[in-house]
Design a protein around this motif. Sequence first.
Motif, PDB file in Angstrom:
ATOM      1  N   TYR A   1      -0.844 -47.051  19.546  1.00  0.00           N
ATOM      2  CA  TYR A   1      -1.630 -46.153  18.695  1.00  0.00           C
ATOM      3  C   TYR A   1      -0.845 -44.886  18.353  1.00  0.00           C
ATOM      4  O   TYR A   1      -0.879 -44.402  17.215  1.00  0.00           O
ATOM      5  N   GLN A   2      -0.142 -44.337  19.317  1.00  0.00           N
ATOM      6  CA  GLN A   2       0.601 -43.113  19.093  1.00  0.00           C
ATOM      7  C   GLN A   2       1.745 -43.314  18.104  1.00  0.00           C
ATOM      8  O   GLN A   2       2.112 -42.384  17.373  1.00  0.00           O
ATOM      9  N   ASP A   3       2.326 -44.516  18.075  1.00  0.00           N
ATOM     10  CA  ASP A   3       3.430 -44.778  17.148  1.00  0.00           C
ATOM     11  C   ASP A   3       2.958 -44.798  15.698  1.00  0.00           C
ATOM     12  O   ASP A   3       3.714 -44.428  14.789  1.00  0.00           O
ATOM     13  N   CYS A   4       1.741 -45.293  15.464  1.00  0.00           N
ATOM     14  CA  CYS A   4       1.232 -45.419  14.093  1.00  0.00           C
ATOM     15  C   CYS A   4       0.404 -44.214  13.641  1.00  0.00           C
ATOM     16  O   CYS A   4       0.160 -44.054  12.443  1.00  0.00           O
ATOM     17  N   LYS A   5      -0.032 -43.388  14.574  1.00  0.00           N
ATOM     18  CA  LYS A   5      -0.951 -42.307  14.225  1.00  0.00           C
ATOM     19  C   LYS A   5      -0.336 -41.313  13.249  1.00  0.00           C
ATOM     20  O   LYS A   5      -0.955 -40.935  12.248  1.00  0.00           O
ATOM     21  N   GLN A   6       0.897 -40.883  13.534  1.00  0.00           N
ATOM     22  CA  GLN A   6       1.548 -39.879  12.712  1.00  0.00           C
ATOM     23  C   GLN A   6       2.580 -40.454  11.744  1.00  0.00           C
ATOM     24  O   GLN A   6       3.307 -39.706  11.106  1.00  0.00           O
ATOM     25  N   CYS A   7       2.623 -41.789  11.638  1.00  0.00           N
ATOM     26  CA  CYS A   7       3.634 -42.421  10.779  1.00  0.00           C
ATOM     27  C   CYS A   7       3.292 -42.212   9.304  1.00  0.00           C
ATOM     28  O   CYS A   7       2.173 -42.530   8.865  1.00  0.00           O
ATOM     29  N   PRO A   8       4.209 -41.713   8.480  1.00  0.00           N
ATOM     30  CA  PRO A   8       3.910 -41.508   7.050  1.00  0.00           C
ATOM     31  C   PRO A   8       3.794 -42.811   6.266  1.00  0.00           C
ATOM     32  O   PRO A   8       3.248 -42.821   5.162  1.00  0.00           O
ATOM     33  N   LEU A   9       4.305 -43.913   6.817  1.00  0.00           N
ATOM     34  CA  LEU A   9       4.252 -45.196   6.104  1.00  0.00           C
ATOM     35  C   LEU A   9       3.026 -46.037   6.477  1.00  0.00           C
ATOM     36  O   LEU A   9       2.899 -47.176   6.020  1.00  0.00           O
ATOM     37  N   LYS A  10       2.157 -45.498   7.299  1.00  0.00           N
ATOM     38  CA  LYS A  10       1.013 -46.283   7.778  1.00  0.00           C
ATOM     39  C   LYS A  10       0.142 -46.825   6.654  1.00  0.00           C
ATOM     40  O   LYS A  10      -0.266 -48.001   6.694  1.00  0.00           O
ATOM     41  N   PRO A  11      -0.195 -46.058   5.600  1.00  0.00           N
ATOM     42  CA  PRO A  11      -1.085 -46.599   4.555  1.00  0.00           C
ATOM     43  C   PRO A  11      -0.495 -47.768   3.777  1.00  0.00           C
ATOM     44  O   PRO A  11      -1.229 -48.537   3.154  1.00  0.00           O
TER      45      PRO A  11
END
Length: 411
Positions: free
Chosen positions: A380-390
């Motif tokens: 969860y922490q790896d994807c939470k602040q990732c700018p490419l998540k959307p």
Amino acid sequence: MQGRKEYTEKQITCFQLSNRVPKHNLYRRLKETLNLTFIYEATEQLYGSTGNPSIDPVVFFKFMLIGCLENISSDRKLIQHCSMRMDILYFLGYNIDEPLPWHSTLSRTRKLYPEVLFEAVFDKVFSLCVASNMVAGRRAAIDSAPVKANASMERLLEKQPQRPGPKLLLQTEDHNGSVDLVPKPSKRQAASVITAADHQLRQLKKRQQNLQCAPTTLGASNEKAQLLSNKTHYSPTDPDARISIKPGKARKLNYNCSLAVDTAEGVISHVQADFADGRDSQTLPDITLKLQQRLSHNELRLEELLADTGYSNGSNYALLEQWKITGWIPVFGQYKPQIEGFPYDPEEDHFTCSEGKRLPFKTFDKNADGGWLKVYRADYQDCKQCPLKPTCVPKRWSATAAMPTNYQNGL
């Protein structure tokens, strides 16, 4: 001079059907080839020793064969059709002036005979085809088609919620000390109870609301629109019938009929009926197993199996490989063995995203066919602040990658 044929009804005193049926006629050749006398012994225990004689069991199965060859499903129409064909009368063993049985006799006899008897007749005819070198057994093709049930969509009833408590209850003991059990519910009673999970009913209710709120061509809402489902409705006349639909067809109560055909001469090697609300891929293991058993009884072995994408399933591929059968089944169009931007490491069994974060294997899940899936999920922490998540993965995945178990090595 123009001639005119005048017909005068008269009694025929010397007439033989065998002289009127050509030697190349299909039913004459069937009469000379097909030996069904074993049916007498197979049905002997179904009849008593007194009373009026029944229809000849061999004649009954010949009627069923004629119905398949002539594509006639109505017993009344079958009797009418047979009475006008001299070649069929000769095949049945009836003279031209001899009345055929009533159509209701066929219906009652069909209900009298058990399923195993029909399977025994099918196996016997299949063995005759094998003996005539019409079956190779090495390669078979499977396909299915909906068969309309003898039930109406207008007479469907709504299922009732399942009552709490065990299915089999004990009653109080009587004065003799014996204990009575609640009888097992009938097929109709079992079909009238809701067995779907709560989340499935909520999804169905939401679809109903969306259907009713959808605007029509005139701008009004579909207040009376209703999408009947097998989860909430059943047929009281045919509890085994299921609502199904094919593209371009209306929703009907159907059965799903599967056929396995030997590719050598087009001989049908297996027939099976299933519920119409299931997928073709769910029926493949049972069809293949029964087909192998029938072929092995005739000293044949199945080596290749042909089917369309409806039978595509990861567990089916693994099962055919285990049975040493080559499956010529196209992979379902939505499946992708590799995910773009997510390289797979077969040695450590994990994916890697474009930002260098690992998606290790987490757990197993099941798809709609009942097949197993392997679920890979990032922290969860790896994807939470990732700018490419959307944009990195579809929204419905929620940063989760699922791969069928037979593709766990990325093949």
